[in-house]
Design an enzyme around this catalytic site. Sequence first.
Site, PDB file in Angstrom:
ATOM      1  N   HIS A  11       7.391  -1.887   0.777  1.00 47.18           N
ATOM      2  CA  HIS A  11       7.283  -0.575   1.086  1.00 47.18           C
ATOM      3  C   HIS A  11       6.762   0.064  -0.231  1.00 47.18           C
ATOM      4  CE1 HIS A  11       7.738   3.724   2.075  1.00 47.18           C
ATOM      5  NE2 HIS A  11       8.356   3.876   1.084  1.00 47.18           N
ATOM      6  N   ASP A  56       5.580   3.256   6.647  1.00 49.79           N
ATOM      7  CA  ASP A  56       4.111   2.930   6.250  1.00 49.79           C
ATOM      8  C   ASP A  56       3.318   2.680   7.642  1.00 49.79           C
ATOM      9  OD1 ASP A  56       4.476   1.503   3.195  1.00 49.79           O
ATOM     10  OD2 ASP A  56       6.290   2.189   4.172  1.00 49.79           O
ATOM     11  N   ARG A  90       2.541   5.770   9.393  1.00 51.05           N
ATOM     12  CA  ARG A  90       1.103   6.214   8.549  1.00 51.05           C
ATOM     13  C   ARG A  90       0.277   5.743   9.290  1.00 51.05           C
ATOM     14  NH1 ARG A  90       4.479   6.653   3.007  1.00 51.05           N
ATOM     15  NH2 ARG A  90       5.217   8.962   3.189  1.00 51.05           N
TER      16      ARG A  90
END
Length: 333
Positions: free
Chosen positions: A193, A166, A169
């Site tokens: 998550h 995450d 990203r």
Amino acid sequence: MATVEKLIAPVFQAQGETSRNKVTIVGVGQVGMACAVSILLRELPDEMALVDVLEDKLKGEMMDLLHGSLFLKTPKIVANKDYSITANSRVVVVTAGARQQEGESRLNLVQRNVNIFKFIIPQIVKFSPNCTIIVVSNPVDILTYVTWKISGFPKNRVIGSGCNLDSARFRYLMAEKLGLHPSSCHGWVLGEHGDSSVPVWSGVNVAGVGLQQLNPDIGTAQDKENWKDVHKMVVESAYEVIKLKGYTNWAIGLSVAELTESIVKNLKRIHPVSTMVKGLYGIPNEVFLSLPCVLSAEGLTAVINQTLKEEEVAQLRKSAETLWAIQKELKDL
């Protein structure tokens, strides 16, 4: 064999070879093989073991990797459905489990995967009692808790891949917005998550310059630059990729290879991974959430106490409550 005897003059006869950096991948689906290839290309293991229940698939993946031996630096790659092949692993990466379907939340997967883990984890413990387990299967935070409970391992040796992806990203999307490389854009996504993850806007910076100092509204509804959309895209990105290609695998494989490297090479790098957070930030229950953690040869050795804003702590607690609501309903642990 006569040719071997004529060709090679032995100087020393080894008494049984022992691998020092053996890595096992449990589950040779798209995610498992992306982890395997990413780890092999980083030249981390001196032996890799693959385990799955699908024998033909398992054998095919092993053969395919062995045919590329010339281009790798891992001298031994083995595969079997019998867990004895995993013996004496240093790191075991668990990717096995029921796959997330399009539109299915990670939390919906949970009981299906708990039952699978009740078979897998005792086998890992039996053959590699000193290993560090990295859990990748979703919902990763709950399955890391399940692994910790079933294994009886100390919490430093059970790690969830958590928000490492995450955060990657997040940093990629932030970098796209700023026209920079992700490695120069610093920011953390913590908590679950998944859908209740927490972007730490107070810590987002480039070269030590806090973006919140330049734009006090960053990440809020009042922000004219819509930075909030960056985190929204992080949350939605897995669903988007699944919708387009049916699964996610490459980014998580690269992410897991990075975690494995920190352990195998004793790097003491900090990663946002899932760990037991009871007692931290006022969280009362035994839940696993992602916080910035130090990874070294002993596994997860420390948690960094980030200075979070009140609203960020509140979001983190809410993330913990979301997971606990599911976790407390789990059967037969």
